[in-house]
Design a protein around this motif. Structure first.
Motif, PDB file in Angstrom:
ATOM      1  N   THR A  67       0.840  -1.195   0.000  1.00  0.00           N
ATOM      2  CA  THR A  67       0.000   0.000   0.000  1.00  0.00           C
ATOM      3  C   THR A  67       0.874   1.245   0.000  1.00  0.00           C
ATOM      4  O   THR A  67       0.467   2.290  -0.476  1.00  0.00           O
ATOM      5  CB  THR A  67      -0.951   0.046   1.214  1.00  0.00           C
ATOM      6  N   ASP A  68       2.059   1.147   0.552  1.00  0.00           N
ATOM      7  CA  ASP A  68       3.074   2.191   0.491  1.00  0.00           C
ATOM      8  C   ASP A  68       4.409   1.532   0.829  1.00  0.00           C
ATOM      9  O   ASP A  68       4.476   0.331   1.056  1.00  0.00           O
ATOM     10  CB  ASP A  68       2.758   3.375   1.418  1.00  0.00           C
ATOM     11  N   SER A  69       5.481   2.301   0.882  1.00  0.00           N
ATOM     12  CA  SER A  69       6.807   1.712   1.085  1.00  0.00           C
ATOM     13  C   SER A  69       6.975   1.074   2.460  1.00  0.00           C
ATOM     14  O   SER A  69       7.841   0.224   2.649  1.00  0.00           O
ATOM     15  CB  SER A  69       7.886   2.768   0.861  1.00  0.00           C
ATOM     16  N   ASN A  70       6.145   1.443   3.431  1.00  0.00           N
ATOM     17  CA  ASN A  70       6.262   0.886   4.779  1.00  0.00           C
ATOM     18  C   ASN A  70       5.265  -0.225   5.071  1.00  0.00           C
ATOM     19  O   ASN A  70       5.332  -0.841   6.123  1.00  0.00           O
ATOM     20  CB  ASN A  70       6.064   1.991   5.828  1.00  0.00           C
ATOM     21  N   ASN A  71       4.330  -0.474   4.186  1.00  0.00           N
ATOM     22  CA  ASN A  71       3.272  -1.437   4.445  1.00  0.00           C
ATOM     23  C   ASN A  71       3.270  -2.493   3.342  1.00  0.00           C
ATOM     24  O   ASN A  71       2.632  -2.328   2.306  1.00  0.00           O
ATOM     25  CB  ASN A  71       1.925  -0.715   4.527  1.00  0.00           C
ATOM     26  N   ILE A  72       4.001  -3.593   3.596  1.00  0.00           N
ATOM     27  CA  ILE A  72       4.202  -4.651   2.612  1.00  0.00           C
ATOM     28  C   ILE A  72       3.820  -5.988   3.229  1.00  0.00           C
ATOM     29  O   ILE A  72       4.220  -6.288   4.351  1.00  0.00           O
ATOM     30  CB  ILE A  72       5.668  -4.698   2.143  1.00  0.00           C
ATOM     31  N   VAL A  73       3.035  -6.796   2.496  1.00  0.00           N
ATOM     32  CA  VAL A  73       2.619  -8.116   2.964  1.00  0.00           C
ATOM     33  C   VAL A  73       2.866  -9.105   1.826  1.00  0.00           C
ATOM     34  O   VAL A  73       2.672  -8.773   0.652  1.00  0.00           O
ATOM     35  CB  VAL A  73       1.126  -8.115   3.362  1.00  0.00           C
ATOM     36  N   THR A  74       3.263 -10.328   2.188  1.00  0.00           N
ATOM     37  CA  THR A  74       3.569 -11.361   1.202  1.00  0.00           C
ATOM     38  C   THR A  74       2.739 -12.607   1.473  1.00  0.00           C
ATOM     39  O   THR A  74       2.560 -12.999   2.623  1.00  0.00           O
ATOM     40  CB  THR A  74       5.063 -11.722   1.263  1.00  0.00           C
ATOM     41  N   THR A  75       2.267 -13.248   0.395  1.00  0.00           N
ATOM     42  CA  THR A  75       1.550 -14.513   0.542  1.00  0.00           C
ATOM     43  C   THR A  75       2.562 -15.652   0.697  1.00  0.00           C
ATOM     44  O   THR A  75       3.756 -15.481   0.483  1.00  0.00           O
ATOM     45  CB  THR A  75       0.676 -14.824  -0.695  1.00  0.00           C
TER      46      THR A  75
END
Length: 181
Positions: free
Chosen positions: A32-40
């Motif tokens: 959603t931005d450079s600080n909010n990353i999620v991986t499956t």
């Protein structure tokens, strides 16, 4: 200020590396931005039609205009970028649909060269927030009547005009500086 998103990455279709179908080990990175990353998790068996069906809950700042979805694959040569899609937030926020509405979306992926490379399927739900209490004009009038204020507006007698009994109400007007014609 932020919104809470519930994103479920469902599946991919027709994913390729160098124009050859991938065999396994595909996963998705959502930003959603450079600080909010999620991986499956990695799909080890789905080949070029992987299935993740993985739900993620993430915060999204109110100023974010796009979410980035990247499909990647772990190969013997390292991590390879299969394709990316930039999803406009306007696809699932605003409009006439209520909060908590579940959107099912599919996006074409583009590889690093910009060529079409498969599709990613997902669902997005904007989690409902606690509504702020807003006083409408009718509620303001009711409140003023209940508390001895009469009708809304400023009493003209309070403006020291000498004329009593009238009410002044505000009407929004667009103002621009005079033009020289």
């Amino acid at each position: 200020m932020s919104r809470t998103l519930e994103i479920t990455v469902l599946s991919g279709e027709n994913l390729r590396i160098d124009r050859k179908p991938i065999k396994k080990n595909a996963y998705v990175v959502v930003r959603t931005d450079s600080n909010n990353i999620v991986t499956t998790r990695m799909d080890k068996e789905g080949g070029n039609y992987p299935s993740w069906n993985e739900k993620m809950v993430m915060d999204m700042s109110m100023h974010v205009r796009f979410i980035t979805i990247e499909v990647q694959c772990k190969t013997v040569m390292g991590i390879r970028n299969i394709g990316m899609a930039r999803i406009p937030v306007s696809d699932f926020v605003g409009g006439y649909l209520p909060e908590n509405y579940l959107h099912f979306l599919s996006y074409r992926l583009r590889d690093p060269e910009g060529d079409q490379n498969g599709i990613v399927n997902l669902s997005v739900r904007v989690k409902a927030t606690e509504p702020l209490e807003v006083l409408s004009c009718s509620r303001t009038a009711a409140w003023a009547g209940e508390h001895g204020g009469g009708s809304p507006g400023v009493q003209m007698s309070e403006m020291k005009t000498g004329n009593g009994g009238g009410v002044v109400t505000g009407v929004p007007v667009w103002w621009s500086y005079p033009r020289n014609y």
